[in-house]
Design an enzyme around this catalytic site. Structure first.
Site, PDB file in Angstrom:
ATOM      1  N   SER A  48       8.243  12.150  -3.835  1.00 58.87           N
ATOM      2  CA  SER A  48       8.474  13.407  -3.106  1.00 58.87           C
ATOM      3  C   SER A  48       9.969  13.728  -3.095  1.00 58.87           C
ATOM      4  O   SER A  48      10.349  14.842  -2.738  1.00 58.87           O
ATOM      5  CB  SER A  48       7.938  13.305  -1.676  1.00 58.87           C
ATOM      6  OG  SER A  48       8.425  12.138  -1.032  1.00 58.87           O
ATOM      7  N   ASP A  86       7.888   4.212  -5.386  1.00 64.89           N
ATOM      8  CA  ASP A  86       6.847   4.979  -6.069  1.00 64.89           C
ATOM      9  C   ASP A  86       7.023   4.892  -7.578  1.00 64.89           C
ATOM     10  O   ASP A  86       8.142   4.991  -8.083  1.00 64.89           O
ATOM     11  CB  ASP A  86       6.985   6.459  -5.653  1.00 64.89           C
ATOM     12  CG  ASP A  86       5.671   7.072  -5.244  1.00 64.89           C
ATOM     13  OD1 ASP A  86       4.617   6.438  -5.443  1.00 64.89           O
ATOM     14  OD2 ASP A  86       5.704   8.194  -4.708  1.00 64.89           O
ATOM     15  N   LYS A 116       3.996   1.715  -5.764  1.00 64.87           N
ATOM     16  CA  LYS A 116       2.804   2.524  -5.488  1.00 64.87           C
ATOM     17  C   LYS A 116       2.410   3.310  -6.737  1.00 64.87           C
ATOM     18  O   LYS A 116       3.290   3.861  -7.406  1.00 64.87           O
ATOM     19  CB  LYS A 116       3.046   3.485  -4.323  1.00 64.87           C
ATOM     20  CG  LYS A 116       1.840   4.394  -4.031  1.00 64.87           C
ATOM     21  CD  LYS A 116       2.002   5.175  -2.760  1.00 64.87           C
ATOM     22  CE  LYS A 116       2.854   6.388  -2.874  1.00 64.87           C
ATOM     23  NZ  LYS A 116       2.430   7.389  -3.883  1.00 64.87           N
ATOM     24  N   GLU A 118      -0.573   6.232  -8.307  1.00 64.94           N
ATOM     25  CA  GLU A 118      -1.589   7.225  -7.964  1.00 64.94           C
ATOM     26  C   GLU A 118      -2.751   7.120  -8.944  1.00 64.94           C
ATOM     27  O   GLU A 118      -2.525   7.149 -10.157  1.00 64.94           O
ATOM     28  CB  GLU A 118      -1.003   8.642  -8.054  1.00 64.94           C
ATOM     29  CG  GLU A 118       0.121   8.910  -7.085  1.00 64.94           C
ATOM     30  CD  GLU A 118       0.625  10.357  -7.158  1.00 64.94           C
ATOM     31  OE1 GLU A 118       0.040  11.180  -7.903  1.00 64.94           O
ATOM     32  OE2 GLU A 118       1.607  10.658  -6.462  1.00 64.94           O
ATOM     33  N   GLU A 185      -4.333  10.559   0.892  1.00 65.65           N
ATOM     34  CA  GLU A 185      -3.621  11.815   1.164  1.00 65.65           C
ATOM     35  C   GLU A 185      -4.588  12.995   1.138  1.00 65.65           C
ATOM     36  O   GLU A 185      -5.338  13.179   0.174  1.00 65.65           O
ATOM     37  CB  GLU A 185      -2.516  12.016   0.112  1.00 65.65           C
ATOM     38  CG  GLU A 185      -1.757  13.323   0.306  1.00 65.65           C
ATOM     39  CD  GLU A 185      -0.446  13.411  -0.464  1.00 65.65           C
ATOM     40  OE1 GLU A 185      -0.053  12.424  -1.124  1.00 65.65           O
ATOM     41  OE2 GLU A 185       0.186  14.478  -0.394  1.00 65.65           O
TER      42      GLU A 185
HETATM   43  O1  KIV Z   1       5.955  10.579  -2.646  1.00 65.15           O
HETATM   44  C1  KIV Z   1       5.572  10.532  -1.475  1.00 65.15           C
HETATM   45  O2  KIV Z   1       6.312  10.821  -0.529  1.00 65.15           O
HETATM   46  C2  KIV Z   1       4.186  10.116  -1.219  1.00 65.15           C
HETATM   47  C3  KIV Z   1       3.694  10.187   0.177  1.00 65.15           C
HETATM   48  C4  KIV Z   1       3.507  11.591   0.593  1.00 65.15           C
HETATM   49  C5  KIV Z   1       2.478   9.378   0.372  1.00 65.15           C
HETATM   50  O3  KIV Z   1       3.510   9.740  -2.123  1.00 65.15           O
END
Ligand code: KIV
Length: 267
Positions: A48, A86, A116, A118, A185
């Protein structure tokens, strides 16, 4: 007393004790420091940052180098939270080899403790290789912003029986592959509860109701840094846009009026 950084064991202990897990995103030293002072359990260095730091419409332009850079800054600012980095778009979608190597870079060069990704069951073999290499992995289901063009917009996922069943199956498959936590989400609250009850690992919700094992919000959203972006699932705990603009206007006026710097600020 020295602060001890939370490990995945500490996060799982919170889950087992049924203590809701707090998570926010952070991207820089100063914010990560404030997140430590607030005693937040976990930080996500989220892609994000493509939206809130870089000003893009989507998360797609974010690179692995961007995430490494911001993770390093966060690690310097916060010594207590478990830090998840991420995996950005196309750092793991083209091949499992890419995924394992890039996940390794986030730990090795960024200093993150986990990563993380997706996506659903199809990621299973790659997640097994990551966890086999000693890299703890967080899953992410529901509205996965890296697939925004496939979804055709930011909308609630898992509505209807077939979609809900698929999401539950994906959640189970990710758990079987070895993830230690799952972000949900923008899914209906009842479905998030079903998934949470079906799993033996914590779920972290964003726009997923109150029955998940914890919650995550984008730091800039919860602090009210941009009043033009207020999705239903965001609660603003401050209105820093107003406060910051007011402070800057005061500064501008004092500069113009030669009120600042005063004698006390001069040498
Ligand atoms: O990138 C991010 O901030 C996210 C969250 C919204 C879970 O993946």
């Amino acid at each position: 007393m020295a602060v001890k950084r939370k490990t995945i064991r500490d996060v799982l202990d919170l889950y087992r004790a049924q203590t809701p897990i707090s998570m926010v995103t952070a991207y820089d030293y100063t914010c990560a420091r404030l997140v430590e002072r607030a005693g937040i359990d976990t930080i996500l260095v989220g892609d994000s940052l493509g939206n809130v730091i870089q000003g893009h419409d989507t998360t797609l332009p974010v690179t692995i180098e961007d995430i490494i850079y911001h993770t390093r800054a966060v690690m310097r600012g916060n010594q207590s939270a478990h830090v998840i980095a991420d995996m950005p778009f196309m750092s793991y979608q083209a091949s499992d080899d890419d995924g394992v190597k890039n996940a390794g870079r986030l730990l090795k060069e960024g200093g993150a403790q986990s990563v993380k990704v997706e996506g659903g069951a199809a990621l299973g073999p790659m997640i097994e290789r990551m966890t086999g290499a000693g890299i703890p992995v967080v899953g992410h289901l529901g509205l996965t912003p890296q697939s925004i063009h496939a979804f055709g917009g930011y909308r609630v996922q898992g509505r209807g029986e077939a979609a809900a069943t698929r999401l539950i199956e994906d959640a189970r498959a990710l758990q079987d592959a070895g993830i230690f936590m799952l972000v949900l989400e923008m899914v209906p609250a009842a479905l998030a509860q079903t998934v949470t009850e079906a799993l033996q690992i914590p779920t972290i919700g964003i726009g997923a109701g109150n029955a998940t094992s914890g919650q995550v919000l984008v730091l800039y959203d919860l602090l009210g840094m941009n009043n033009d972006f207020r999705p239903k699932f965001v609660k603003q705990y401050a209105n820093l846009e107003s406060d910051i603009v007011a402070a800057l206007e005061r500064y501008r006026d004092e500069v113009r009026a030669r009120v600042f710097p005063g004698e006390e600020h001069a040498f």
